[in-house]
Design a protein around this motif. Structure first.
Motif, PDB file in Angstrom:
ATOM      1  N   GLY A 140       0.817  -0.974  -0.013  1.00 52.74           N
ATOM      2  CA  GLY A 140      -0.009   0.025  -0.183  1.00 52.74           C
ATOM      3  C   GLY A 140       0.844   1.535  -0.298  1.00 52.74           C
ATOM      4  N   VAL A 141       1.805   1.499   0.646  1.00 52.93           N
ATOM      5  CA  VAL A 141       2.436   2.789   0.771  1.00 52.93           C
ATOM      6  C   VAL A 141       3.192   2.770  -0.262  1.00 52.93           C
ATOM      7  CG1 VAL A 141       4.619   3.663   2.069  1.00 52.93           C
ATOM      8  CG2 VAL A 141       2.624   2.213   3.437  1.00 52.93           C
ATOM      9  N   PRO A 142       3.785   2.013  -0.788  1.00 56.52           N
ATOM     10  CA  PRO A 142       4.716   1.604  -2.416  1.00 56.52           C
ATOM     11  C   PRO A 142       4.016   2.871  -3.478  1.00 56.52           C
ATOM     12  CG  PRO A 142       5.580  -0.188  -0.986  1.00 56.52           C
ATOM     13  CD  PRO A 142       4.246   0.432  -0.342  1.00 56.52           C
ATOM     14  N   PHE A 143       2.295   1.795  -3.230  1.00 55.27           N
ATOM     15  CA  PHE A 143       1.776   1.899  -4.113  1.00 55.27           C
ATOM     16  C   PHE A 143       0.967   3.536  -4.139  1.00 55.27           C
ATOM     17  CE2 PHE A 143      -3.042   3.210  -5.126  1.00 55.27           C
ATOM     18  CZ  PHE A 143      -2.874   2.014  -6.410  1.00 55.27           C
ATOM     19  N   PHE A 144       1.105   3.928  -2.857  1.00 62.20           N
ATOM     20  CA  PHE A 144       0.550   6.080  -3.049  1.00 62.20           C
ATOM     21  C   PHE A 144       1.576   6.898  -3.257  1.00 62.20           C
ATOM     22  CE2 PHE A 144      -2.500   4.361  -0.364  1.00 62.20           C
ATOM     23  CZ  PHE A 144      -3.584   4.755  -0.645  1.00 62.20           C
ATOM     24  N   VAL A 145       3.182   6.594  -3.219  1.00 62.31           N
ATOM     25  CA  VAL A 145       4.371   6.544  -3.748  1.00 62.31           C
ATOM     26  C   VAL A 145       4.248   6.973  -5.471  1.00 62.31           C
ATOM     27  CG1 VAL A 145       7.312   6.834  -3.584  1.00 62.31           C
ATOM     28  CG2 VAL A 145       5.406   6.326  -2.121  1.00 62.31           C
TER      29      VAL A 145
END
Length: 445
Positions: free
Chosen positions: A418-423
């Motif tokens: 999730g976190v890399p996705f938003f980046v």
């Protein structure tokens, strides 16, 4: 009915066993609390979409009031999680088929059901609406019948099963066997049951009278969902000990089917398994509709390839549909590679993104009210009760639930994705915004 179809799916019929494994009988309380959360989300959306009944719904509204970045991120996030959710639904459908044929490889029914859902969505929207209406009707009628049979089983019993009474609600560790911590962790799985209530806002652009239809649909849908969910889960927990229903927190069959199996009603269990199968297909059908329209909205803002915005002669964005079918392909691959973990893997990523989307919807609602007041514009015909206090409380609750996923082992990997996705999405916005000339200007009130 489309809203019910999108919400009543594997979150209730399959994922509820995961919630029960955390909170035991107190899962009933979790469904009540999360119903209130869903009502705030639905009412916030209704307040905004009656003013802006446009394709893209909350994504376009976020674009107006929070800026292009928010509109880009919320739509791409919603599209992604729903694409993943579609895969989870067809995998669940395959699990239900294995109730009858345990040796059947999971990937086979997944592929077959994927083709069926694609065919329905390729047709004109009127046909989709008709099919989804009856899909949802099957689920609603089945839940009502399930509740009525459950009440009979609890109070007077059935020919082959004695009355169970309500002792299972307090036996096996009590009503709250894992304490408040278990109740809170169950919220993650219970909230997933209500994800899909936002579909009503997405249909606003294709509604004949959104000012009349959308608020009424949102209110009726969420109150009926709450009633169905709370009563149905109460029956499950009353008839069968929660320790049995939880199945150790795994997903092998629907607890609704398990109720009838435990009661010695095999024919009813078979019928119920067919119902939950249609429920999963219905939810996949509706989610594919949602993702297709969201992709079409992105194309209109030039935040997606132009070819995804083209319509067929029947008015269906088939190119967007083809791209949104990636979740079906993902489901086939995951089910072939790892049958036992397939559903949970897709569930974790989907619920992570859904919580972020709900948070952004509430932030948009706050900005919507503030901007209209600053411009001296009249309030929306629909008003969320108690806002902004109610919306802030729900935002804090959702943020806390999102953080709690870090403490649930099967869902922890969702943060890694999730976190890399938003980046990545934010970086994609920077690139695409340089060429995007959006027809929606913020804040064009």
């Amino acid at each position: 009915m489309i809203g019910l179809g999108g919400a009543i799916g594997t979150g209730l019929f399959l994922g509820s066993s995961l919630a029960i494994s955390q909170a035991g009988p107190a899962t009933i309380v979790a469904y009540v609390i999360c119903a209130a959360v869903a009502l705030v989300i639905g009412w916030s959306l209704a307040e905004m979409v009656v003013v802006h009944p446009e394709a893209g719904a909350f994504g376009v509204i976020a674009h107006r009031y929070l800026g292009p970045w928010a509109g880009f991120v919320i739509r791409w996030t919603y599209w992604t999680i729903q694409v993943i959710a579609i895969g989870g639904e067809v995998i669940a459908a395959g699990i239900y088929v294995q109730f009858w044929w345990p040796s059947l490889p999971l990937w086979l029914p997944v592929v077959v059901f994927s083709v069926v859902v694609l065919v329905v969505n390729t047709a004109a929207v009127k046909l989709f609406g008709e099919v989804e209406y009856w899909f949802a009707m099957i689920k609603v009628v089945a839940i009502i019948v399930f509740i009525l049979l459950g009440v009979v089983l609890v109070t007077v019993g059935l020919p082959d099963a004695a009355a169970t009474g309500v002792s299972n609600l307090t036996a096996h560790g009590g009503f709250l066997p894992n304490g408040m911590n278990g109740l809170f962790l169950a919220m993650v799985f219970v909230l997933f049951s209500y994800i899909g209530t936002e579909v009503v806002s997405v249909t606003a652009a294709e509604s004949e009278n959104p000012v009349r239809d959308i608020p009424r649909a949102a209110r009726r849908m969420i109150t009926r969902l709450a009633l169905f969910y709370v009563l149905a889960i109460a029956i499950v927990l009353t008839v069968v000990p929660w320790t049995t229903t939880a199945q150790g927190g795994s997903v092998t069959e629907s607890p609704f089917v398990g109720v009838f199996s435990a009661a010695g009603v095999p024919a009813a269990a078979t019928v119920m398994n067919f119902v939950v199968l249609t429920a999963a297909l219905s939810s996949a059908n509706t989610n594919l509709y949602l993702t297709t329209r969201m992709m079409h909205s992105l194309a209109a803002n030039r935040y997606a390839p132009a070819w995804t915005g083209r319509l067929s002669a029947a008015g269906v964005p088939r190119n967007a549909l083809a791209l949104s079918a990636l979740g079906l392909a993902l489901a086939a691959g995951v089910s072939a590679a790892s049958e036992s973990e397939a559903y949970l893997a897709l569930f974790g990523v989907s619920v992570f993104g859904a919580l972020v989307v709900w948070l952004l919807i509430l932030v948009t609602h706050h900005a919507f009210r503030r901007a209209r007041a600053a411009q001296g514009l009249p309030p929306s015909p629909v008003r969320l009760w108690g806002a902004p206090v109610t919306s802030v409380v729900v935002m804090l609750f959702l943020a806390a639930v999102l953080v709690s996923t870090l403490f649930i082992e099967p869902l922890r990997p969702a943060w890694w994705a999730g976190v890399p996705f938003f980046v990545i999405v934010s970086a994609a916005y920077v690139i695409t915004s340089r060429r995007a000339k959006s027809p929606v200007r913020s804040p064009d009130l």
